[in-house]
Design an enzyme around this catalytic site. Sequence first.
Site, PDB file in Angstrom:
ATOM      1  N   ASN A 159     -21.975  24.037  27.159  1.00 40.55           N
ATOM      2  CA  ASN A 159     -22.338  22.441  26.916  1.00 40.55           C
ATOM      3  C   ASN A 159     -23.531  22.379  27.354  1.00 40.55           C
ATOM      4  O   ASN A 159     -22.768  20.710  27.643  1.00 40.55           O
ATOM      5  CB  ASN A 159     -20.915  22.174  27.219  1.00 40.55           C
ATOM      6  CG  ASN A 159     -20.373  20.324  26.845  1.00 40.55           C
ATOM      7  OD1 ASN A 159     -19.687  19.450  26.967  1.00 40.55           O
ATOM      8  ND2 ASN A 159     -21.319  20.767  25.510  1.00 40.55           N
ATOM      9  N   CYS A 218     -26.690  23.440  26.009  1.00 43.10           N
ATOM     10  CA  CYS A 218     -27.503  23.640  24.958  1.00 43.10           C
ATOM     11  C   CYS A 218     -26.649  23.722  23.505  1.00 43.10           C
ATOM     12  O   CYS A 218     -27.764  22.409  22.864  1.00 43.10           O
ATOM     13  CB  CYS A 218     -28.662  24.920  25.312  1.00 43.10           C
ATOM     14  SG  CYS A 218     -29.416  25.103  26.930  1.00 43.10           S
ATOM     15  N   ARG A 219     -26.496  24.383  23.539  1.00 35.01           N
ATOM     16  CA  ARG A 219     -25.952  24.659  21.566  1.00 35.01           C
ATOM     17  C   ARG A 219     -25.077  23.891  21.274  1.00 35.01           C
ATOM     18  O   ARG A 219     -25.136  23.473  20.166  1.00 35.01           O
ATOM     19  CB  ARG A 219     -25.685  26.162  21.517  1.00 35.01           C
ATOM     20  CG  ARG A 219     -26.209  26.850  21.576  1.00 35.01           C
ATOM     21  CD  ARG A 219     -25.840  28.523  22.283  1.00 35.01           C
ATOM     22  NE  ARG A 219     -25.102  28.531  22.738  1.00 35.01           N
ATOM     23  CZ  ARG A 219     -23.957  29.816  23.022  1.00 35.01           C
ATOM     24  NH1 ARG A 219     -23.618  30.528  21.636  1.00 35.01           N
ATOM     25  NH2 ARG A 219     -23.625  29.952  24.092  1.00 35.01           N
ATOM     26  N   SER A 220     -24.051  23.311  21.757  1.00 31.68           N
ATOM     27  CA  SER A 220     -23.039  22.284  21.221  1.00 31.68           C
ATOM     28  C   SER A 220     -23.638  20.925  21.558  1.00 31.68           C
ATOM     29  O   SER A 220     -23.397  20.025  20.867  1.00 31.68           O
ATOM     30  CB  SER A 220     -21.394  22.971  22.031  1.00 31.68           C
ATOM     31  OG  SER A 220     -21.631  22.545  23.751  1.00 31.68           O
ATOM     32  N   ASP A 252     -27.628  32.417  22.119  1.00 29.42           N
ATOM     33  CA  ASP A 252     -27.735  31.498  23.201  1.00 29.42           C
ATOM     34  C   ASP A 252     -29.078  31.369  24.169  1.00 29.42           C
ATOM     35  O   ASP A 252     -30.014  32.373  24.635  1.00 29.42           O
ATOM     36  CB  ASP A 252     -26.626  32.628  24.745  1.00 29.42           C
ATOM     37  CG  ASP A 252     -26.351  31.257  25.859  1.00 29.42           C
ATOM     38  OD1 ASP A 252     -27.902  30.666  26.132  1.00 29.42           O
ATOM     39  OD2 ASP A 252     -25.664  32.128  26.702  1.00 29.42           O
ATOM     40  N   CYS A 262     -19.513  25.589  22.891  1.00 29.13           N
ATOM     41  CA  CYS A 262     -20.174  26.140  23.645  1.00 29.13           C
ATOM     42  C   CYS A 262     -19.627  27.291  24.818  1.00 29.13           C
ATOM     43  O   CYS A 262     -19.213  27.459  25.482  1.00 29.13           O
ATOM     44  CB  CYS A 262     -21.538  26.528  23.107  1.00 29.13           C
ATOM     45  SG  CYS A 262     -22.705  25.274  24.359  1.00 29.13           S
TER      46      CYS A 262
HETATM   47  P1  4NP Z   1     -24.406  27.259  25.824  1.00 22.73           P
HETATM   48  O1  4NP Z   1     -25.770  27.534  26.892  1.00 22.73           O
HETATM   49  O2  4NP Z   1     -23.872  28.089  25.403  1.00 22.73           O
HETATM   50  O3  4NP Z   1     -25.832  26.684  24.754  1.00 22.73           O
HETATM   51  O4  4NP Z   1     -24.728  25.850  26.536  1.00 22.73           O
HETATM   52  C1  4NP Z   1     -25.483  27.819  28.041  1.00 22.73           C
HETATM   53  C2  4NP Z   1     -25.855  27.279  28.905  1.00 22.73           C
HETATM   54  C3  4NP Z   1     -25.575  27.730  30.087  1.00 22.73           C
HETATM   55  C4  4NP Z   1     -25.324  28.944  30.791  1.00 22.73           C
HETATM   56  C5  4NP Z   1     -25.090  29.720  29.993  1.00 22.73           C
HETATM   57  C6  4NP Z   1     -25.560  29.437  28.308  1.00 22.73           C
HETATM   58  N1  4NP Z   1     -24.501  29.381  31.722  1.00 22.73           N
HETATM   59  O5  4NP Z   1     -24.326  30.634  32.667  1.00 22.73           O
HETATM   60  O6  4NP Z   1     -24.943  28.582  32.915  1.00 22.73           O
END
Ligand code: 4NP
Length: 158
Positions: A16, A18-20, A129, A13
Amino acid sequence: MRQDHKPSVLFVCLGNICRSPTAEAVFRARAKAAGLDVEIDSAGTGAWHAGEPPDARAMDAGERRGYDFTGQSARAVEGLDFARFDYVLAMDSENLAHLNAMKPVTYSGHLGLFCDFSGAQDTGRDVPDPYYGGPQGFETVLDMIERASDGLIAKIRS
Ligand code: 4NP
């Protein structure tokens, strides 16, 4: 795929956190329950959160469904991952574009959207997201990842 080869899957994702990591925890549990021996990891296309544990909201939601995030630590995806993983699965189309740009021309594995393994319901869809949204976003992520995990398990078995 060779019969003696242990399949390997990398979930990717943006951050790294939340989703992955959720995909890693869910797929690890479901592959184990299905009796599949698979190497599983996750990474982000961005490195801002490198070294951090998964987001507390993602862990709370996942743990309520019985998933285990022990030992997970964020890292950025790297070129060598294409030598290590049979499946490199993006959570959304932006992650996929990033991965396509760094994919070696010699990569013979599967690079694509994780949700394409879900069957008709989610094929072609992004896992949204959840980072800037409310708690329901993390439940949606879990629902989509559970469906895609079961489809991927069926694919690896076939
Ligand atoms: P992820 O979510 O891609 O599912 O881990 C996010 C985590 C952090 C951020 C964006 C999306 N960020 O902008 O810091």
